[in-house]
Design an enzyme around this catalytic site. Structure first.
Site, PDB file in Angstrom:
ATOM      1  N   ASP A 247      14.981  53.723  10.439  1.00  0.00           N
ATOM      2  CA  ASP A 247      15.003  53.086   9.127  1.00  0.00           C
ATOM      3  C   ASP A 247      15.198  51.587   9.236  1.00  0.00           C
ATOM      4  OD1 ASP A 247      15.725  52.953   6.064  1.00  0.00           O
ATOM      5  OD2 ASP A 247      15.197  55.027   6.489  1.00  0.00           O
ATOM      6  N   HIS A 272      19.088  51.185   2.925  1.00  0.00           N
ATOM      7  CA  HIS A 272      18.180  52.334   2.849  1.00  0.00           C
ATOM      8  C   HIS A 272      18.525  53.376   3.910  1.00  0.00           C
ATOM      9  CE1 HIS A 272      14.242  54.494   3.155  1.00  0.00           C
ATOM     10  NE2 HIS A 272      14.251  54.314   1.843  1.00  0.00           N
ATOM     11  N   SER A 442      12.240  59.397  -0.145  1.00  0.00           N
ATOM     12  CA  SER A 442      13.163  58.924   0.891  1.00  0.00           C
ATOM     13  C   SER A 442      14.413  59.783   0.945  1.00  0.00           C
ATOM     14  CB  SER A 442      13.587  57.474   0.613  1.00  0.00           C
ATOM     15  OG  SER A 442      12.633  56.556   1.047  1.00  0.00           O
TER      16      SER A 442
END
Length: 907
Positions: A247, A272, A442
């Site tokens: 990521d 994230h 995600s």
């Protein structure tokens, strides 16, 4: 569509690789279709000689080119070629292969074993459609040059490839020497020269830029039943399984990954990856309800690299540290079968226990060129088009598909996404021991990755610690998924919404087998279906050989499954119609032979008891033999209560989402609860038959004997075991820290007989003491160490216990402790005034032997609110508290090796 005929002359100059979107060739056609062009294959074996091959086909004392057979060669012929070092490198649909043969190869041997055509590879056939279109986006430009990815043959050394490129003044941007891949910066007019070099196998534009796929899931996923955190239930936390977060940088710091986190990136201040990691593997140490799927797995964090060839990813896979990866990123849209797709498929073949899990993308409402508008064919990124990977769609906690979730089919009509999970409004970890609301595919993908880690552990526990083949785990997930959308698979939900409970039961009950099949052969397997079965699902799945970049269809080895029931009825698997038409793509699945997918399922409702014969045949197996897995699920219950299912801790007057599974029911669901272990029942609600959840306002009735029951007509199920309803302890605080002990107190909970006290241990919050009052003193080894603490209330007589409180942090240091003069000198030299305070607080040291000191202010949750560093000891430090809420705060002062913490009351 352009049609090219190969001239029957000595120097043959053209051929191309593969098929465009066509489900099948006509029965008698020998054409090869690839990227909008059709190439005729001349039947030239009768007159062929090796001296007809051009210079560009000569490589390493041999030849490369395309070879076509009259029929797909049998396994005996394939094995004969291997023994004679006749390499059939990749399969190109329609009985054609990319080959590499020695110069001494006998043409009579080829002729006697069914070869029809031999031709060289023209450079144009090595270029992707995007390159040939010539409309390059900004990310593929390097000044006046274009950026491309080149694959070269595996039997070519990296030094040779680089030297050849240098002789043509071609600049290397990135060299993946162990993966036969190089990124280049080239002039546009260099493409023809580059593609005609004999060692070049494929050239494509570099991958599109990486885009994050972000826009509560344990109970929807049924993962709560795999990780019950009770002595009697399943406790699959993914322990011993390595999961990778690919990521945007470092994860944490966060105590939800205590003792399990390895960061292999220096990028910081990104969130994230934190969100992905928490859903996949957070332990819920800070807030118990925020526990992720695989709370005991080992978490490795690397930067996302679109090639999947970065050293961190490759090394951790190859050395066995990581079994499951998660990448919640997009690179373009509906990218087709690219060199990266080939990479991720091949990595799974090279390491059979490896499972790549991807987000499907958030690009619905975007037309990505499939031909059916903006609601279809918008799966993002070539890697997600892989046959041996999982691409995940996104639903909310109710199981409703989010409009942004990308939809299939894959570029060649295959079923994508593969499966669906909750990714909307998930609460997950963030940096510095905080949480964030996380949404999009995600968030859905790490749910699947985490559940997979739980299944890996379950398999290992039953198989001497071995890792399972990822093909078995993927088949298990797909075959046991809850029906969603249209009956059967579809292009929105894939095979349905993940059901971890049914998946682990399949593994535990050993409802799977493996075998292999070759070209033109059939294997038979007999499975007994007992009386009383409500539904049976048979699925065959195989990790397919990696296709050639640009392939359409991408399926290489094509197996067929049929099921014969006890009455000799022959049943075929689900199939979808991939015709690029919005009406056709939304039609329910029908039944028939599937020649697109490497997964097939036969589902039978209310099956007759008896033996069912599963026939697996090698319809077209050009790269055999092909190993496969047959998994089967026997469902005997029409309704199954899945949450709460025993051992949970609910608080009165809080809302909890009840979940249940159903199979072949028609009547509405009646929900009830009992607080006396089923002696009497109280109504909750009646909900429609097409709903499998309900938001329940938990009653204000404390006890340990609570159950929930769901009824549909004559079908009924109850929680497997009782769960708790009890008030959570409030206002847990540290009141004193001395050199050897620390004391804590909290509010009394009505009817509590005792309290368990927790401290953060090596990986999890652990009980370190029990008190019969609302306070406790525990031994400590170093008062300067930070402490994370929590409390649970219990009543042994009535059998109930509350949920553990959220963990609170104490930053370390002596607190309100009277100690010996020599030990207390530093503490006594501290001045903190005024206290209580409203606007400002002043801190100073009377002992001027310290040159400077540091100040840290934290709230009662342990969150840092202010820091002041290196304050000159000739002056005082000032903290502005005018914006602080009223309450208790902690001020930690450090000078040299001395640390002390003072309570501060803000009014």
């Amino acid at each position: 569509m352009r049609k090219t005929t190969f001239p029957k002359i000595k120097n043959i100059t053209l051929l191309a690789l593969m098929l465009v979107f066509s489900i099948a060739f006509s029965q008698n056609s020998n054409d090869i279709k690839f990227q909008g062009e059709t190439y005729e294959m001349p039947e030239n074996i009768a007159t062929f000689q090796w001296n007809q091959m051009p210079e560009s086909a000569k490589l390493n004392n041999g030849y490369v080119g395309w070879i076509q057979f009259y029929e797909t060669p049998s396994q005996q012929v394939q094995d004969l070629f291997k023994r004679n070092n006749l390499q059939l490198l990749e399969y190109i649909p329609n009985k054609t292969y990319l080959f590499n043969f020695p110069t001494t190869t006998s043409i009579s041997l080829l002729k006697s074993n069914g070869v029809r055509t031999i031709v060289p590879v023209d450079g144009n056939a090595k270029l992707s459609a995007d390159l040939k279109r010539g409309n390059y986006d900004y990310w593929a430009k390097d000044g006046d040059n274009i950026l491309v990815t080149l694959q070269y043959y595996k039997n070519v050394s990296n030094n040779y490839a680089v030297n050849q490129l240098a002789q043509h003044q071609i600049s290397v941007k990135q060299n993946y020497s162990e993966q036969n891949t190089i990124d280049l910066s080239i002039p546009n007019n260099c493409l023809e020269t580059l593609s005609n070099l004999s060692f070049v196998k494929w050239v494509d534009l570099v991958v599109a830029p990486s885009i994050k796929d972000d826009t509560r899931g344990r109970s929807l996923h049924r993962a709560n039943s795999l990780d019950t955190q009770t002595g009697a239930g399943r406790n699959y936390t993914g322990a011993g399984i390595g999961v990778m977060v690919r990521d945007d940088g470092r994860v944490g710091p966060h105590i939800d990954f205590q003792g399990r986190l390895t960061n292999l990136t220096n990028i910081s201040n990104q969130s994230h990856g934190d969100g992905v990691a928490g859903i996949m593997a957070g332990a819920g140490n800070l807030i118990p309800s925020n526990r992720g799927m695989a709370a005991g797995s080992d978490v490795y964090v690397v930067n996302y690299a679109s090639t999947f060839l970065d050293p961190q990813t490759v090394n951790l896979i190859n050395d066995g540290s990581v079994q499951i990866t998660n990448s919640s990123y997009s690179n373009g849209c509906n990218g087709g079968y690219t060199s990266i797709t080939q990479t991720v498929d091949q990595q799974t073949l090279d390491t059979p226990s490896l499972l790549h899990v991807f987000s499907a993308g958030n690009s619905n409402n975007q037309d990505c060129g499939y031909g059916a508008g903006n609601q279809w064919g918008n799966i993002t990124g070539g890697h997600k088009q892989g046959k041996n990977v999982i691409a995940t769609a996104n639903v909310d906690y109710r199981g409703e598909l989010r409009n942004s979730s990308s939809r299939g089919p894959a570029h060649d009509g295959r079923i994508k996404p593969d499966i669906t999970a909750n990714g909307h409004n998930q609460i997950s970890t963030n940096e510095n021991n905080t949480y964030q609301t996380f949404s999009g595919t995600s968030g859905a993908a790490p749910g699947i990755a985490g559940i997979s880690a739980q299944l890996y552990q379950a398999y290992g526990n039953l198989n001497g610690g071995d890792f399972p083949p990822s093909a078995l785990i993927k088949a298990t997930l797909l075959n046991t998924a809850n029906e969603a959308g249209n009956i059967g698979p579809d292009y929105k939900f894939g095979w349905g919404i993940v059901n971890a409970l049914q998946a682990v039961k399949l593994i535990e009950e050993n409802h799977y087998l493996s075998d292999e099949v070759s070209q033109g052969t059939t294997k038979n397997h007999t499975i007994n279906v007992p009386a009383g079965t409500t539904q049976v699902r048979f699925m065959v799945y195989w990790s397919d050989a990696a296709a050639t970049p640009g392939a359409s269809p991408a399926l290489v080895n094509d197996l067929d499954m049929v099921v014969t029931d006890p009455s000799s009825n022959v049943l075929e698997p689900w199939i979808l119609d991939p015709t690029p038409n919005p009406i056709t793509l939304d039609n329910p699945a029908t039944n028939g032979p599937d020649h697109l997918n490497n997964v097939e399922q036969v589902l039978i409702n209310d099956p007759a008891a008896g033996n069912y014969v599963i026939d697996i045949s090698g319809f077209n197996v050009p790269m055999g033999p092909q190993e496969y897995y047959v998994v089967y699920e026997l469902i005997s219950d029409h309704v199954t209560m899945t949450f709460p299912n025993g051992g949970e801790h609910f608080a009165p007057n809080y809302v909890e989402a009840l979940h249940w599974d159903e199979t072949n029911t028609t009547e509405d669901f009646v929900l009830e609860y009992s607080t006396d272990n089923g002696s009497t029942w109280n109504n909750i609600a009646t909900v429609a038959n097409d709903t499998q959840y309900y938001n329940w306002n938990v009653p204000n009735e404390v006890g340990a004997n609570t159950l929930v029951r769901v009824t549909s007509g004559t079908f009924q199920d109850v929680s497997d075991a009782v769960f708790n309803i009890a008030k959570t302890v409030a206002n847990v605080n540290v009141i004193k820290v001395c050199p050897d002990t620390a004391s804590f107190e909290w509010n009394v909970v009505d009817d509590a007989e005792s309290y368990d006290f927790y401290l953060l241990g090596e990986k999890f919050m652990e009980v370190v003491g029990t008190s019969n009052t609302n306070s406790i003193t525990i031994p400590i080894t170093d008062p300067a160490d930070e402490m994370w603490f929590a409390v649970r209330a219990k009543n042994a007589t009535e059998g109930w216990e509350s949920e553990r409180t959220n963990a609170k942090r104490y930053g370390g240091g002596i607190l309100d402790c009277t100690v010996g003069i020599s030990e207390n000198t530093f503490d006594n030299s501290l001045l903190l005034f005024p206290n209580p305070a409203k606007n400002e607080v002043n801190i100073s040291l009377l002992d001027k032997t310290y040159g400077s000191f540091n100040i840290t202010v934290a709230n009662s949750l342990g969150q840092i609110l202010d820091r002041k560093m290196n304050i000159n000891n000739t002056s005082k430090g000032t903290i502005n508290v005018s914006n602080y809420s009223s309450g208790i705060y902690f001020v930690t002062i450090k000078a040299g090796e001395n640390v002390s913490t003072k309570k501060l009351v803000v009014q």
